[in-house]
Design a protein around this motif. Sequence first.
Motif, PDB file in Angstrom:
ATOM      1  N   MET A   1     -16.410 -41.249  17.466  1.00 42.38           N
ATOM      2  CA  MET A   1     -17.340 -41.297  18.595  1.00 42.38           C
ATOM      3  C   MET A   1     -18.568 -42.105  18.205  1.00 42.38           C
ATOM      4  N   LYS A   2     -19.036 -42.961  19.111  1.00 42.17           N
ATOM      5  CA  LYS A   2     -20.206 -43.774  18.862  1.00 42.17           C
ATOM      6  C   LYS A   2     -21.435 -42.891  18.641  1.00 42.17           C
ATOM      7  N   ALA A   3     -22.273 -43.288  17.681  1.00 45.05           N
ATOM      8  CA  ALA A   3     -23.469 -42.493  17.373  1.00 45.05           C
ATOM      9  C   ALA A   3     -24.358 -42.367  18.604  1.00 45.05           C
ATOM     10  N   ASP A   4     -24.885 -41.191  18.789  1.00 43.44           N
ATOM     11  CA  ASP A   4     -25.746 -40.891  19.938  1.00 43.44           C
ATOM     12  C   ASP A   4     -27.198 -41.000  19.476  1.00 43.44           C
ATOM     13  N   THR A   5     -27.911 -42.035  19.942  1.00 47.07           N
ATOM     14  CA  THR A   5     -29.281 -42.238  19.483  1.00 47.07           C
ATOM     15  C   THR A   5     -30.248 -42.145  20.649  1.00 47.07           C
ATOM     16  N   ASN A   6     -31.461 -41.655  20.326  1.00 44.60           N
ATOM     17  CA  ASN A   6     -32.539 -41.570  21.311  1.00 44.60           C
ATOM     18  C   ASN A   6     -32.102 -40.862  22.587  1.00 44.60           C
ATOM     19  N   ARG A   7     -31.430 -39.753  22.437  1.00 40.41           N
ATOM     20  CA  ARG A   7     -31.028 -38.936  23.577  1.00 40.41           C
ATOM     21  C   ARG A   7     -31.877 -37.683  23.591  1.00 40.41           C
ATOM     22  N   HIS A 350     -26.576 -30.451  23.069  1.00 42.40           N
ATOM     23  CA  HIS A 350     -26.037 -31.720  22.569  1.00 42.40           C
ATOM     24  C   HIS A 350     -24.625 -31.533  22.036  1.00 42.40           C
ATOM     25  N   GLN A 351     -24.410 -30.481  21.271  1.00 39.51           N
ATOM     26  CA  GLN A 351     -23.070 -30.216  20.730  1.00 39.51           C
ATOM     27  C   GLN A 351     -22.055 -30.068  21.860  1.00 39.51           C
ATOM     28  N   ARG A 352     -22.424 -29.337  22.893  1.00 37.07           N
ATOM     29  CA  ARG A 352     -21.496 -29.099  24.005  1.00 37.07           C
ATOM     30  C   ARG A 352     -21.159 -30.387  24.743  1.00 37.07           C
ATOM     31  N   LEU A 353     -22.149 -31.207  25.030  1.00 35.71           N
ATOM     32  CA  LEU A 353     -21.894 -32.446  25.758  1.00 35.71           C
ATOM     33  C   LEU A 353     -21.016 -33.404  24.973  1.00 35.71           C
ATOM     34  N   HIS A 354     -21.037 -33.280  23.655  1.00 39.33           N
ATOM     35  CA  HIS A 354     -20.255 -34.171  22.819  1.00 39.33           C
ATOM     36  C   HIS A 354     -18.984 -33.521  22.275  1.00 39.33           C
ATOM     37  N   GLY A 355     -18.643 -32.363  22.809  1.00 43.09           N
ATOM     38  CA  GLY A 355     -17.399 -31.712  22.414  1.00 43.09           C
ATOM     39  C   GLY A 355     -17.360 -31.289  20.966  1.00 43.09           C
ATOM     40  N   LEU A 356     -18.520 -30.871  20.438  1.00 41.95           N
ATOM     41  CA  LEU A 356     -18.626 -30.481  19.039  1.00 41.95           C
ATOM     42  C   LEU A 356     -18.878 -28.979  18.922  1.00 41.95           C
ATOM     43  N   PRO A 357     -18.379 -28.342  17.874  1.00 48.51           N
ATOM     44  CA  PRO A 357     -18.588 -26.896  17.716  1.00 48.51           C
ATOM     45  C   PRO A 357     -20.066 -26.546  17.595  1.00 48.51           C
ATOM     46  N   GLY A 358     -20.411 -25.354  18.059  1.00 47.75           N
ATOM     47  CA  GLY A 358     -21.784 -24.883  17.961  1.00 47.75           C
ATOM     48  C   GLY A 358     -21.933 -23.640  17.110  1.00 47.75           C
ATOM     49  N   ASN A 359     -20.812 -23.031  16.733  1.00 45.17           N
ATOM     50  CA  ASN A 359     -20.883 -21.803  15.924  1.00 45.17           C
ATOM     51  C   ASN A 359     -20.504 -22.100  14.480  1.00 45.17           C
ATOM     52  N   ALA A 366     -16.136 -15.421  13.912  1.00 46.06           N
ATOM     53  CA  ALA A 366     -15.137 -15.938  14.858  1.00 46.06           C
ATOM     54  C   ALA A 366     -13.942 -16.505  14.107  1.00 46.06           C
ATOM     55  N   ARG A 367     -12.823 -16.615  14.819  1.00 47.85           N
ATOM     56  CA  ARG A 367     -11.593 -17.083  14.195  1.00 47.85           C
ATOM     57  C   ARG A 367     -11.626 -18.557  13.817  1.00 47.85           C
ATOM     58  N   GLY A 368     -12.617 -19.271  14.297  1.00 50.82           N
ATOM     59  CA  GLY A 368     -12.734 -20.681  13.947  1.00 50.82           C
ATOM     60  C   GLY A 368     -13.884 -21.315  14.691  1.00 50.82           C
ATOM     61  N   PRO A 369     -14.151 -22.599  14.421  1.00 49.83           N
ATOM     62  CA  PRO A 369     -15.210 -23.308  15.151  1.00 49.83           C
ATOM     63  C   PRO A 369     -14.869 -23.368  16.633  1.00 49.83           C
ATOM     64  N   ARG A 370     -15.881 -23.222  17.470  1.00 49.17           N
ATOM     65  CA  ARG A 370     -15.677 -23.237  18.916  1.00 49.17           C
ATOM     66  C   ARG A 370     -16.780 -24.072  19.583  1.00 49.17           C
ATOM     67  N   ILE A 371     -16.394 -24.753  20.659  1.00 54.38           N
ATOM     68  CA  ILE A 371     -17.347 -25.459  21.505  1.00 54.38           C
ATOM     69  C   ILE A 371     -17.952 -24.421  22.447  1.00 54.38           C
ATOM     70  N   LEU A 372     -19.266 -24.308  22.412  1.00 51.66           N
ATOM     71  CA  LEU A 372     -19.941 -23.205  23.117  1.00 51.66           C
ATOM     72  C   LEU A 372     -20.587 -23.688  24.413  1.00 51.66           C
ATOM     73  N   GLY A 373     -20.522 -22.866  25.442  1.00 53.94           N
ATOM     74  CA  GLY A 373     -21.276 -23.089  26.659  1.00 53.94           C
ATOM     75  C   GLY A 373     -20.507 -23.803  27.748  1.00 53.94           C
ATOM     76  N   GLY A 374     -21.005 -23.656  28.965  1.00 56.45           N
ATOM     77  CA  GLY A 374     -20.462 -24.338  30.130  1.00 56.45           C
ATOM     78  C   GLY A 374     -21.478 -25.334  30.660  1.00 56.45           C
ATOM     79  N   ILE A 375     -20.988 -26.413  31.281  1.00 56.46           N
ATOM     80  CA  ILE A 375     -21.856 -27.479  31.782  1.00 56.46           C
ATOM     81  C   ILE A 375     -22.009 -27.344  33.297  1.00 56.46           C
ATOM     82  N   TYR A 376     -23.248 -27.396  33.744  1.00 51.96           N
ATOM     83  CA  TYR A 376     -23.579 -27.308  35.163  1.00 51.96           C
ATOM     84  C   TYR A 376     -24.277 -28.610  35.544  1.00 51.96           C
ATOM     85  N   ALA A 377     -23.628 -29.400  36.401  1.00 57.21           N
ATOM     86  CA  ALA A 377     -24.144 -30.721  36.754  1.00 57.21           C
ATOM     87  C   ALA A 377     -25.406 -30.608  37.585  1.00 57.21           C
TER      88      ALA A 377
END
Length: 378
Positions: A1-7, A350-359, A366-377
Motif C-alpha cells: 500500500m502506498k505510504a499515507d502522508t499528511n493525512r 487511521h488503522q481502520r480506514l487502511h484495513g490495518l489491525p488496531g488491537n 484476542a485470538r489474533g489481530p483484528r481490524i477494529l471499528g465501523g465506518i460511517y460516511a
Amino acid sequence: MKADTNRYYIGLMSGTSLDGIDAALVCMEATTPRLIATHAEAMPDELYQRLLALCHAPSVSFAELALAEAAFCRLQARAVQTLLETTGMPPTQIQAIGSHGQTIEHAPGGHDGGPAYTLQLDNPSLLAELTGCAVVGDFRRRDLAAGGQAAPLAPAFHQAVFASEEHHQLILNLGGFANLTWLPPRASERKPLGFDTGPANVLLDAWYQRHQGGRFDHDGRWAASGYVDTTLLERLLAEPFFQQAPPRSTGREMFHLPWLESHLRGAETSADVQATLAELTAASVAQGIIQLGLDDTDPVVLIPCGGGAHNPDLLARLAGYVPNIALRDSADWGWPADWMEAGAFAWLAHQRLHGLPGNLPSVTGARGPRILGGIYAP
C-alpha cells in the motif's frame, strides 16, 4: 500500500472520569502519528450527572439512553467544530473522526453467566451528520468478538509512539482506572503487554465528591492531608482482581463506592480513606509492574499520562514504590499527558480506514489481530 502522508484525523475520548470530551487533531506521517492541535470540551453538569447515573445502572429506559446519547454526541460535535475553527481546517481535510464514545458498562467476562459485553454510548451516524466528517466508531466489540477483553486498546498506539531500541517503556494511563502498557525494546522477541491495574481516579473522585463537594481532589491535596490506613489498604488489596494474571480489564462494575464501603469498619476518617485510596492506586500499579517480571538490570522508563499525571501526591506515592524506575514526561515524545487517549483513537481511525489491525492480541487476549471499528460516511 502506498505510504499515507499528511493525512489528518481527529480522535475523541471521554473517559470514566466523565470530565469532558478530549479532541486531538493528528497528522499521520507515513505510520507515525504527530499531534497537531487539541481542544477540551468540558462536560456540563447536567450531562455529567445523567451519564454517571447510567454507568452500571441496574435498569434504564430507552428514552434515558437516547437522551443522554444525543446530548453526548452533540457535545462531541461541538468539540470537533471548535478544534477545526481554531486551526482553520475545513471538515473536508479530515479523513475520519475516531470516536470512542462513553463507556457505561464493561463486562468482558459477562454477567451472571451471560455473554461478554461492553457498551459505549455513542451515535457515529449523528456525529457524521453534525460534523460533515467520516466517523469510525464501535472499536471495542470486534476484539471482544475475537475472545479479547476489548481493553485496553491504547497499547498499539503506544507502541507506534514510544517503542525504544534500548529501554523497556512503561506507559501508565491514570484516568478513572489505571492501565499499564509494557513495550520491550524493539529487538526483543517478547511481545508487548497491557492491562488494567485497578482504580485510579474513579474512587478518589467519588469519595471526594461525597465528602468535599466538587468533582476531584485538586493536586491530591486532600489525600495528602490524611494518613494511610494500612489495615484498610490490606483489605482493599485482597480483592482477587489485583492478583489476576493479564489479560485483564475492569470498570465501575467492580470498583465503586459500595465496594469501598463494604471494606470500611466505620471508625475511619474521610481524609484517611482518601489517602488510602491514593495509596491503593500506587500500590496496585506497582504490583502490576512486578507482575511483568522485568529483570532488575533492565533499563526501564515509566511514562505517566492521563489526568492522574498532574496529581503530585499520587506520583510521589508511586515513585516511592518504584524508586529504581525513571519517571519521564510524555511531552518529551511530543504527546502531552492529557492527549494520549484521544490521540490513540485518531490513530485507530487511521488503522481502520487502511484495513490495518488496531488491537494487540498479547494485550487483550484476542485470538489474533483484528481490524477494529465501523465506518460511517459523512
